[in-house]
Write a protein that holds these residues in place. Structure first.
Motif, PDB file in Angstrom:
ATOM      1  N   LEU A 158       0.835  -1.196   0.000  1.00 14.70           N
ATOM      2  CA  LEU A 158       0.000   0.000   0.000  1.00 14.70           C
ATOM      3  C   LEU A 158       0.875   1.253   0.000  1.00 14.70           C
ATOM      4  O   LEU A 158       1.957   1.259   0.593  1.00 14.70           O
ATOM      5  CB  LEU A 158      -0.894   0.012   1.246  1.00 14.70           C
ATOM      6  N   LEU A 159       0.393   2.306  -0.648  1.00 18.89           N
ATOM      7  CA  LEU A 159       1.110   3.576  -0.621  1.00 18.89           C
ATOM      8  C   LEU A 159       0.920   4.273   0.714  1.00 18.89           C
ATOM      9  O   LEU A 159       1.775   5.024   1.176  1.00 18.89           O
ATOM     10  CB  LEU A 159       0.622   4.477  -1.758  1.00 18.89           C
ATOM     11  N   SER A 160      -0.216   4.032   1.332  1.00 16.60           N
ATOM     12  CA  SER A 160      -0.513   4.606   2.641  1.00 16.60           C
ATOM     13  C   SER A 160      -1.305   3.586   3.429  1.00 16.60           C
ATOM     14  O   SER A 160      -1.982   2.731   2.851  1.00 16.60           O
ATOM     15  CB  SER A 160      -1.321   5.890   2.470  1.00 16.60           C
ATOM     16  N   TRP A 161      -1.221   3.633   4.764  1.00 18.25           N
ATOM     17  CA  TRP A 161      -1.927   2.689   5.621  1.00 18.25           C
ATOM     18  C   TRP A 161      -2.183   3.348   6.964  1.00 18.25           C
ATOM     19  O   TRP A 161      -1.585   4.377   7.285  1.00 18.25           O
ATOM     20  CB  TRP A 161      -1.130   1.386   5.765  1.00 18.25           C
ATOM     21  N   PRO A 162      -3.088   2.790   7.750  1.00 18.06           N
ATOM     22  CA  PRO A 162      -3.428   3.403   9.040  1.00 18.06           C
ATOM     23  C   PRO A 162      -2.200   3.631   9.924  1.00 18.06           C
ATOM     24  O   PRO A 162      -1.350   2.757  10.057  1.00 18.06           O
ATOM     25  CB  PRO A 162      -4.378   2.387   9.672  1.00 18.06           C
ATOM     26  N   LYS A 163      -2.132   4.812  10.481  1.00 16.66           N
ATOM     27  CA  LYS A 163      -1.080   5.224  11.418  1.00 16.66           C
ATOM     28  C   LYS A 163       0.321   5.177  10.806  1.00 16.66           C
ATOM     29  O   LYS A 163       1.314   5.037  11.515  1.00 16.66           O
ATOM     30  CB  LYS A 163      -1.143   4.389  12.694  1.00 16.66           C
ATOM     31  N   LYS A 164       0.409   5.317   9.489  1.00 18.39           N
ATOM     32  CA  LYS A 164       1.702   5.279   8.797  1.00 18.39           C
ATOM     33  C   LYS A 164       2.691   6.272   9.391  1.00 18.39           C
ATOM     34  O   LYS A 164       3.868   5.962   9.564  1.00 18.39           O
ATOM     35  CB  LYS A 164       1.488   5.572   7.311  1.00 18.39           C
ATOM     36  N   GLU A 165       2.213   7.456   9.702  1.00 21.46           N
ATOM     37  CA  GLU A 165       3.091   8.511  10.222  1.00 21.46           C
ATOM     38  C   GLU A 165       3.338   8.401  11.725  1.00 21.46           C
ATOM     39  O   GLU A 165       3.981   9.263  12.303  1.00 21.46           O
ATOM     40  CB  GLU A 165       2.489   9.886   9.896  1.00 21.46           C
ATOM     41  N   HIS A 166       2.816   7.339  12.330  1.00 24.19           N
ATOM     42  CA  HIS A 166       2.950   7.200  13.785  1.00 24.19           C
ATOM     43  C   HIS A 166       3.584   5.872  14.180  1.00 24.19           C
ATOM     44  O   HIS A 166       3.249   5.297  15.212  1.00 24.19           O
ATOM     45  CB  HIS A 166       1.580   7.360  14.454  1.00 24.19           C
ATOM     46  N   GLY A 167       4.475   5.375  13.334  1.00 27.45           N
ATOM     47  CA  GLY A 167       5.248   4.188  13.687  1.00 27.45           C
ATOM     48  C   GLY A 167       4.615   2.857  13.351  1.00 27.45           C
ATOM     49  O   GLY A 167       5.140   1.819  13.755  1.00 27.45           O
ATOM     50  N   SER A 168       3.507   2.863  12.615  1.00 29.29           N
ATOM     51  CA  SER A 168       2.912   1.571  12.261  1.00 29.29           C
ATOM     52  C   SER A 168       3.730   0.911  11.153  1.00 29.29           C
ATOM     53  O   SER A 168       4.525   1.543  10.466  1.00 29.29           O
ATOM     54  CB  SER A 168       1.462   1.745  11.818  1.00 29.29           C
ATOM     55  N   VAL A 169       3.507  -0.386  11.004  1.00 30.68           N
ATOM     56  CA  VAL A 169       4.272  -1.190  10.055  1.00 30.68           C
ATOM     57  C   VAL A 169       3.303  -1.812   9.055  1.00 30.68           C
ATOM     58  O   VAL A 169       2.248  -2.308   9.434  1.00 30.68           O
ATOM     59  CB  VAL A 169       5.041  -2.314  10.792  1.00 30.68           C
ATOM     60  N   GLN A 170       3.685  -1.784   7.793  1.00 30.58           N
ATOM     61  CA  GLN A 170       2.899  -2.453   6.760  1.00 30.58           C
ATOM     62  C   GLN A 170       3.574  -3.780   6.419  1.00 30.58           C
ATOM     63  O   GLN A 170       4.777  -3.820   6.159  1.00 30.58           O
ATOM     64  CB  GLN A 170       2.830  -1.588   5.497  1.00 30.58           C
TER      65      GLN A 170
END
Length: 136
Positions: A95-107
């Motif tokens: 994904l280009l973006s995912w939940p909490k991307k800017e807050h340390g989440s991992v895809q």
């Protein structure tokens, strides 16, 4: 799909199932990020999955079919889970973006092609399961 160190597919399946079960306990949760049984008939795939330890959650991929749903705890196109305070977004495609991307989440994703054209087409057109996941 090339140069595998097995004489037969059956030998490969036996070894892979044994290796999986040597690491995964029956009480473990396993997240399968799609394309579970590529080039395998559904009935055979169901027989293999039934032999695998763990509570299995399938994140559907583009090669997945209608497996026996009783073999899985859940089947989804997209899922977020939190472990030790870290959010993980699980998807078959990147994904280009995912939940909490800017807050340390991992895809975590299970599929990408070597050429970027296919991946960009999926991202731009939202074809297949990606559309459903992004809408949710």
């Amino acid at each position: 799909m090339k140069n595998r160190p097995f004489r037969t597919v059956e030998e490969m399946d036996r070894v892979l199932i044994a290796n999986f079960n040597a690491v995964v306990r029956k009480s473990d949760t396993v997240y399968i990020l799609g394309d579970l049984c590529h080039h395998m008939q559904v009935e055979m795939c169901n027989r293999v999955v039934a032999k695998l330890n763990g509570s299995k959650i399938l994140i559907s991929g583009n090669h997945d079919r209608q497996y026996d749903s009783s073999l899985f705890t859940d089947i989804r196109d997209f899922l977020t889970v939190t472990l030790d305070g870290v959010c993980f977004s699980l998807m078959h495609y990147p994904l280009l973006s995912w939940p909490k991307k800017e807050h340390g989440s991992v895809q975590l994703h299970g599929h990408i092609h070597a050429g970027t054209d296919y991946n960009e087409q999926i991202a731009l057109t939202g074809s297949g399961v990606m559309t459903r996941a992004l809408i949710q």
